[in-house]
Design a protein around this motif. Sequence first.
Motif, PDB file in Angstrom:
ATOM      1  N   VAL A  46       0.849  -1.200   0.000  1.00  0.00           N
ATOM      2  CA  VAL A  46       0.000   0.000   0.000  1.00  0.00           C
ATOM      3  C   VAL A  46       0.881   1.245   0.000  1.00  0.00           C
ATOM      4  CG1 VAL A  46      -1.771   1.303   1.241  1.00  0.00           C
ATOM      5  CG2 VAL A  46      -1.818  -1.178   1.312  1.00  0.00           C
ATOM      6  N   GLU A  47       0.535   2.204  -0.861  1.00  0.00           N
ATOM      7  CA  GLU A  47       1.183   3.519  -0.813  1.00  0.00           C
ATOM      8  C   GLU A  47       0.138   4.532  -0.362  1.00  0.00           C
ATOM      9  OE1 GLU A  47       2.923   6.927  -3.767  1.00  0.00           O
ATOM     10  OE2 GLU A  47       3.404   4.841  -4.295  1.00  0.00           O
ATOM     11  N   CYS A  48       0.478   5.266   0.698  1.00  0.00           N
ATOM     12  CA  CYS A  48      -0.451   6.245   1.268  1.00  0.00           C
ATOM     13  C   CYS A  48       0.122   7.647   1.080  1.00  0.00           C
ATOM     14  CB  CYS A  48      -0.658   5.950   2.754  1.00  0.00           C
ATOM     15  SG  CYS A  48      -1.703   7.156   3.589  1.00  0.00           S
ATOM     16  N   SER A  49      -0.740   8.572   0.659  1.00  0.00           N
ATOM     17  CA  SER A  49      -0.323   9.960   0.465  1.00  0.00           C
ATOM     18  C   SER A  49      -1.242  10.889   1.247  1.00  0.00           C
ATOM     19  CB  SER A  49      -0.376  10.349  -1.012  1.00  0.00           C
ATOM     20  OG  SER A  49       0.412   9.488  -1.786  1.00  0.00           O
ATOM     21  N   LEU A  50      -0.630  11.806   1.995  1.00  0.00           N
ATOM     22  CA  LEU A  50      -1.354  12.925   2.614  1.00  0.00           C
ATOM     23  C   LEU A  50      -0.766  14.182   1.988  1.00  0.00           C
ATOM     24  CD1 LEU A  50      -1.593  12.096   6.443  1.00  0.00           C
ATOM     25  CD2 LEU A  50      -3.466  12.199   4.813  1.00  0.00           C
ATOM     26  N   GLY A  51      -1.467  14.736   0.993  1.00  0.00           N
ATOM     27  CA  GLY A  51      -0.860  15.841   0.253  1.00  0.00           C
ATOM     28  C   GLY A  51       0.378  15.321  -0.474  1.00  0.00           C
ATOM     29  N   LYS A  52       1.520  15.951  -0.230  1.00  0.00           N
ATOM     30  CA  LYS A  52       2.766  15.517  -0.855  1.00  0.00           C
ATOM     31  C   LYS A  52       3.590  14.596   0.044  1.00  0.00           C
ATOM     32  CE  LYS A  52       3.239  19.431  -4.039  1.00  0.00           C
ATOM     33  NZ  LYS A  52       4.091  20.548  -4.477  1.00  0.00           N
ATOM     34  N   THR A  53       3.093  14.303   1.239  1.00  0.00           N
ATOM     35  CA  THR A  53       3.756  13.334   2.122  1.00  0.00           C
ATOM     36  C   THR A  53       3.363  11.934   1.665  1.00  0.00           C
ATOM     37  OG1 THR A  53       3.700  14.859   3.995  1.00  0.00           O
ATOM     38  CG2 THR A  53       3.993  12.537   4.503  1.00  0.00           C
ATOM     39  N   ARG A  54       4.375  11.091   1.382  1.00  0.00           N
ATOM     40  CA  ARG A  54       4.095   9.751   0.852  1.00  0.00           C
ATOM     41  C   ARG A  54       4.862   8.694   1.628  1.00  0.00           C
ATOM     42  NH1 ARG A  54       6.479  10.053  -4.427  1.00  0.00           N
ATOM     43  NH2 ARG A  54       5.770   7.917  -4.774  1.00  0.00           N
ATOM     44  N   VAL A  55       4.147   7.621   1.974  1.00  0.00           N
ATOM     45  CA  VAL A  55       4.750   6.492   2.695  1.00  0.00           C
ATOM     46  C   VAL A  55       4.295   5.202   2.024  1.00  0.00           C
ATOM     47  CG1 VAL A  55       4.916   5.263   4.897  1.00  0.00           C
ATOM     48  CG2 VAL A  55       4.810   7.756   4.886  1.00  0.00           C
ATOM     49  N   LEU A  56       5.236   4.298   1.827  1.00  0.00           N
ATOM     50  CA  LEU A  56       4.938   2.991   1.235  1.00  0.00           C
ATOM     51  C   LEU A  56       5.037   1.921   2.326  1.00  0.00           C
ATOM     52  CD1 LEU A  56       4.576   1.088  -1.243  1.00  0.00           C
ATOM     53  CD2 LEU A  56       7.058   1.123  -1.481  1.00  0.00           C
ATOM     54  N   ALA A  57       3.998   1.093   2.460  1.00  0.00           N
ATOM     55  CA  ALA A  57       3.976   0.025   3.459  1.00  0.00           C
ATOM     56  C   ALA A  57       3.879  -1.318   2.761  1.00  0.00           C
ATOM     57  CB  ALA A  57       2.803   0.211   4.415  1.00  0.00           C
ATOM     58  N   GLN A  58       4.625  -2.294   3.276  1.00  0.00           N
ATOM     59  CA  GLN A  58       4.614  -3.626   2.695  1.00  0.00           C
ATOM     60  C   GLN A  58       4.608  -4.655   3.817  1.00  0.00           C
ATOM     61  OE1 GLN A  58       7.844  -4.327   0.015  1.00  0.00           O
ATOM     62  NE2 GLN A  58       6.920  -6.161  -0.880  1.00  0.00           N
ATOM     63  N   VAL A  59       3.730  -5.649   3.713  1.00  0.00           N
ATOM     64  CA  VAL A  59       3.612  -6.692   4.742  1.00  0.00           C
ATOM     65  C   VAL A  59       4.010  -8.027   4.137  1.00  0.00           C
ATOM     66  CG1 VAL A  59       2.055  -7.874   6.338  1.00  0.00           C
ATOM     67  CG2 VAL A  59       1.759  -5.438   5.901  1.00  0.00           C
ATOM     68  N   GLU A  60       4.830  -8.761   4.873  1.00  0.00           N
ATOM     69  CA  GLU A  60       5.253 -10.099   4.450  1.00  0.00           C
ATOM     70  C   GLU A  60       5.041 -11.060   5.606  1.00  0.00           C
ATOM     71  OE1 GLU A  60       8.988  -9.070   1.527  1.00  0.00           O
ATOM     72  OE2 GLU A  60       9.262  -8.821   3.679  1.00  0.00           O
ATOM     73  N   LEU A 151      -1.355   5.334   9.026  1.00  0.00           N
ATOM     74  CA  LEU A 151      -2.443   4.979   8.113  1.00  0.00           C
ATOM     75  C   LEU A 151      -1.979   3.927   7.106  1.00  0.00           C
ATOM     76  CD1 LEU A 151      -5.312   5.456   7.066  1.00  0.00           C
ATOM     77  CD2 LEU A 151      -4.456   7.385   5.728  1.00  0.00           C
ATOM     78  N   ALA A 152      -0.796   4.123   6.539  1.00  0.00           N
ATOM     79  CA  ALA A 152      -0.263   3.152   5.571  1.00  0.00           C
ATOM     80  C   ALA A 152      -0.069   1.793   6.232  1.00  0.00           C
ATOM     81  CB  ALA A 152       1.072   3.663   5.008  1.00  0.00           C
ATOM     82  N   GLY A 153       0.435   1.791   7.489  1.00  0.00           N
ATOM     83  CA  GLY A 153       0.701   0.530   8.190  1.00  0.00           C
ATOM     84  C   GLY A 153      -0.561  -0.266   8.478  1.00  0.00           C
ATOM     85  N   ILE A 154      -1.589   0.383   9.029  1.00  0.00           N
ATOM     86  CA  ILE A 154      -2.809  -0.356   9.390  1.00  0.00           C
ATOM     87  C   ILE A 154      -3.568  -0.803   8.143  1.00  0.00           C
ATOM     88  CG2 ILE A 154      -4.294   1.688   9.647  1.00  0.00           C
ATOM     89  CD1 ILE A 154      -4.346  -1.516  11.830  1.00  0.00           C
ATOM     90  N   VAL A 155      -3.552   0.013   7.077  1.00  0.00           N
ATOM     91  CA  VAL A 155      -4.231  -0.384   5.834  1.00  0.00           C
ATOM     92  C   VAL A 155      -3.507  -1.574   5.196  1.00  0.00           C
ATOM     93  CG1 VAL A 155      -4.874   0.349   3.501  1.00  0.00           C
ATOM     94  CG2 VAL A 155      -5.215   1.894   5.420  1.00  0.00           C
ATOM     95  N   ALA A 156      -2.161  -1.577   5.247  1.00  0.00           N
ATOM     96  CA  ALA A 156      -1.398  -2.705   4.693  1.00  0.00           C
ATOM     97  C   ALA A 156      -1.700  -3.996   5.461  1.00  0.00           C
ATOM     98  CB  ALA A 156       0.102  -2.396   4.744  1.00  0.00           C
ATOM     99  N   LEU A 157      -1.832  -3.911   6.779  1.00  0.00           N
ATOM    100  CA  LEU A 157      -2.161  -5.098   7.582  1.00  0.00           C
ATOM    101  C   LEU A 157      -3.566  -5.620   7.252  1.00  0.00           C
ATOM    102  CD1 LEU A 157      -0.690  -3.999  11.044  1.00  0.00           C
ATOM    103  CD2 LEU A 157       0.155  -5.863   9.610  1.00  0.00           C
ATOM    104  N   LYS A 158      -4.506  -4.704   7.008  1.00  0.00           N
ATOM    105  CA  LYS A 158      -5.870  -5.111   6.652  1.00  0.00           C
ATOM    106  C   LYS A 158      -5.928  -5.668   5.220  1.00  0.00           C
ATOM    107  CE  LYS A 158      -9.399  -2.470   8.020  1.00  0.00           C
ATOM    108  NZ  LYS A 158     -10.119  -3.101   9.134  1.00  0.00           N
ATOM    109  N   HIS A 159      -5.039  -5.177   4.361  1.00  0.00           N
ATOM    110  CA  HIS A 159      -5.027  -5.585   2.957  1.00  0.00           C
ATOM    111  C   HIS A 159      -4.323  -6.927   2.760  1.00  0.00           C
ATOM    112  CE1 HIS A 159      -3.620  -5.054  -1.369  1.00  0.00           C
ATOM    113  NE2 HIS A 159      -4.926  -4.881  -1.453  1.00  0.00           N
ATOM    114  N   PHE A 160      -3.433  -7.276   3.676  1.00  0.00           N
ATOM    115  CA  PHE A 160      -2.599  -8.481   3.543  1.00  0.00           C
ATOM    116  C   PHE A 160      -3.436  -9.754   3.709  1.00  0.00           C
ATOM    117  CE2 PHE A 160       0.172 -11.669   5.689  1.00  0.00           C
ATOM    118  CZ  PHE A 160       1.054 -11.904   4.637  1.00  0.00           C
ATOM    119  N   ARG A 161      -3.066 -10.790   2.980  1.00  0.00           N
ATOM    120  CA  ARG A 161      -3.660 -12.120   3.138  1.00  0.00           C
ATOM    121  C   ARG A 161      -2.528 -13.133   3.276  1.00  0.00           C
ATOM    122  NH1 ARG A 161      -7.394  -9.054   3.074  1.00  0.00           N
ATOM    123  NH2 ARG A 161      -9.446  -9.250   2.088  1.00  0.00           N
ATOM    124  N   ARG A 162      -2.643 -13.992   4.268  1.00  0.00           N
ATOM    125  CA  ARG A 162      -1.627 -15.043   4.444  1.00  0.00           C
ATOM    126  C   ARG A 162      -2.118 -16.344   3.816  1.00  0.00           C
ATOM    127  NH1 ARG A 162      -3.295 -18.704   8.012  1.00  0.00           N
ATOM    128  NH2 ARG A 162      -4.763 -18.154   9.668  1.00  0.00           N
TER     129      ARG A 162
END
Length: 282
Positions: A46-60, A151-162
């Motif tokens: 998941v990549e989350c943007s707040l205006g020009k602030t951008r954070v990429l989250a990845q769950v493994e 926001l990026a972290g919690i959305v990535a955890l909800k989006h992840f499937r094991r």
Amino acid sequence: MRPPSPSIPEKEFLYTSLKESLRLDGRLSMEIRSPTLTFGDDLGWVECSLGKTRVLAQVEGKMVKPPPERPYEGIITIHSEISPMASNEYEPGRPSDEEVTITRMLDKVLKRSDAVDKESLCILAGQRVWHIRLTLHFLADAGNMLDCACLAGIVALKHFRRPDVEVVGDEVTVHEPTERAPIPLAIHHTPFCFTFAFFPDPTIPPVIDPSQLEQRLSAGMISIALNAQRELCVLQKLGGVPLDPDEVLKIVIIAVQKAKELNGVVEARLKEDWEGRHVEVR
């Protein structure tokens, strides 16, 4: 290398604008930047943007042997590092004060608040559990990276499937996504973080989701993590601005309303992304 401090005209212009309830990007004092969520091809990206602030989250996820003191619980680790890609004020290998604060807050909000059910990650007690690793990459800093990262972290955890797992006796079989549909993590609640900036002049009202300039010129900040069910997870105050209890309660009430709105946006985007995917089970 730290950038030069804001000039006196910049400071005076910002303070004068805030006194008139005007912000440089046109927002109201209690208005957050609209979040943009972009999902990758892999589940948990998941990549989350707040205006020009951008954070990429990845769950493994991978299977490991649990520590002997917690044989029935899975493991969750959060790895984050702010590289010079986000801003030239960050140096590789030398964590800044802001980076340390963000890392600690992420640990409290996403891990210690028990957002993910760790016992559901147990496969075979004492022998096999899931190790969930959340990695956060900070791509651009335009202020308030903490809220964007949470926001990026919690959305990535909800989006992840094991992968689905079958246990027969002591034998563990991991099924491919083509054989059995992958399983989402058991999420207890969805915490969101909101940061408020306070200024040296008491006549200037506090602002939510501060920009980079507002953050630098603030005299103190409060970060509140809570969920849409009005459960307060973490409250952290940075800086020496004295605050009345009534003032803290006011911003908590505002954060509750924002959490409900943000929860609706997140659930809608997750549903939209999942409906657009084709999970084939043979």
